[in-house]
Design an enzyme around this catalytic site. Sequence first.
Site, PDB file in Angstrom:
ATOM      1  N   CYS A   1      42.118  41.354  41.618  1.00  0.00           N
ATOM      2  CA  CYS A   1      43.533  40.998  41.809  1.00  0.00           C
ATOM      3  C   CYS A   1      44.179  40.617  40.470  1.00  0.00           C
ATOM      4  O   CYS A   1      44.408  41.499  39.645  1.00  0.00           O
ATOM      5  CB  CYS A   1      43.660  39.922  42.878  1.00  0.00           C
ATOM      6  SG  CYS A   1      45.316  39.869  43.578  1.00  0.00           S
TER       7      CYS A   1
ATOM      8  N   HIS B   1      40.256  40.927  47.131  1.00  0.00           N
ATOM      9  CA  HIS B   1      39.375  39.812  46.771  1.00  0.00           C
ATOM     10  C   HIS B   1      38.010  39.927  47.447  1.00  0.00           C
ATOM     11  O   HIS B   1      37.791  39.304  48.487  1.00  0.00           O
ATOM     12  CB  HIS B   1      40.023  38.491  47.212  1.00  0.00           C
ATOM     13  CG  HIS B   1      41.266  38.149  46.471  1.00  0.00           C
ATOM     14  ND1 HIS B   1      41.267  37.431  45.297  1.00  0.00           N
ATOM     15  CD2 HIS B   1      42.566  38.455  46.718  1.00  0.00           C
ATOM     16  CE1 HIS B   1      42.503  37.277  44.870  1.00  0.00           C
ATOM     17  NE2 HIS B   1      43.313  37.895  45.704  1.00  0.00           N
TER      18      HIS B   1
ATOM     19  N   GLU C   1      35.514  38.452  46.652  1.00  0.00           N
ATOM     20  CA  GLU C   1      34.900  37.118  46.570  1.00  0.00           C
ATOM     21  C   GLU C   1      35.232  36.279  47.800  1.00  0.00           C
ATOM     22  O   GLU C   1      34.705  35.197  47.989  1.00  0.00           O
ATOM     23  CB  GLU C   1      35.341  36.398  45.285  1.00  0.00           C
ATOM     24  CG  GLU C   1      36.811  35.979  45.203  1.00  0.00           C
ATOM     25  CD  GLU C   1      37.749  37.089  44.721  1.00  0.00           C
ATOM     26  OE1 GLU C   1      37.409  38.282  44.880  1.00  0.00           O
ATOM     27  OE2 GLU C   1      38.831  36.755  44.208  1.00  0.00           O
TER      28      GLU C   1
END
Length: 198
Positions: free
Chosen positions: A80, A178, A180
């Site tokens: 991002c 994302h 993560e």
Amino acid sequence: MSTTIGVLAVQGDVREHLRVLGGLGVRATTVRRPSEVEACDGLVVPGGESTTMAKLARAFDLLEPLRQRVKEGLPVFGTCAGMIMLADRVEDGTADQETIGGLDITVRRNAFGRQVDSFEEDLSFEGLAEPVHAVFIRAPWVEAVGSEVEVLARVNSGPAAGRIVAVRQGPLMATSFHPEVGGDPRVHRRFVDLVEGS
Ligand code: GLN
């Protein structure tokens, strides 16, 4: 020697990346100083706010060392805002917005527009058997790619269908979303494999 992956830790979702990398059994450390840039075998640039991240990276004297290591072939994964930080060209950035660069792409910041600030979608991802559940938060998309850039994923449906949201160029990887967030470590695994040269 075991692999050390740094996470640029001036701003953004640093902890989430450390957690995923740790879960993959990799030594993961924060990077806030030039000496820490030198010490890692790979680097993650997290999601957050690219204009702030760039200013802080400049203030902490990190931009030049990062650019130098990218030039030397350091594997870097940007998510991002991290994708924006790796891009050679930014649309809808601030007038003075700096990036690390190295990735021959044009990104458009906040490209999906206000009405779809955040959304989630299952995406097919080059090289992964099962789709990735992608979380987009004020995400950029990739407007244009250079000839060396491999497209790894595109948006499936809706008005932005077909937009490029994951790319790779040699040791540089970036996603608009994302990975993560959401507990699926496969995209990070891909990056760790890249760092470990397998
Ligand atoms: N819109 C942010 C930027 O321009 C990126 C958002 C994010 O990383 N979730 O940096």
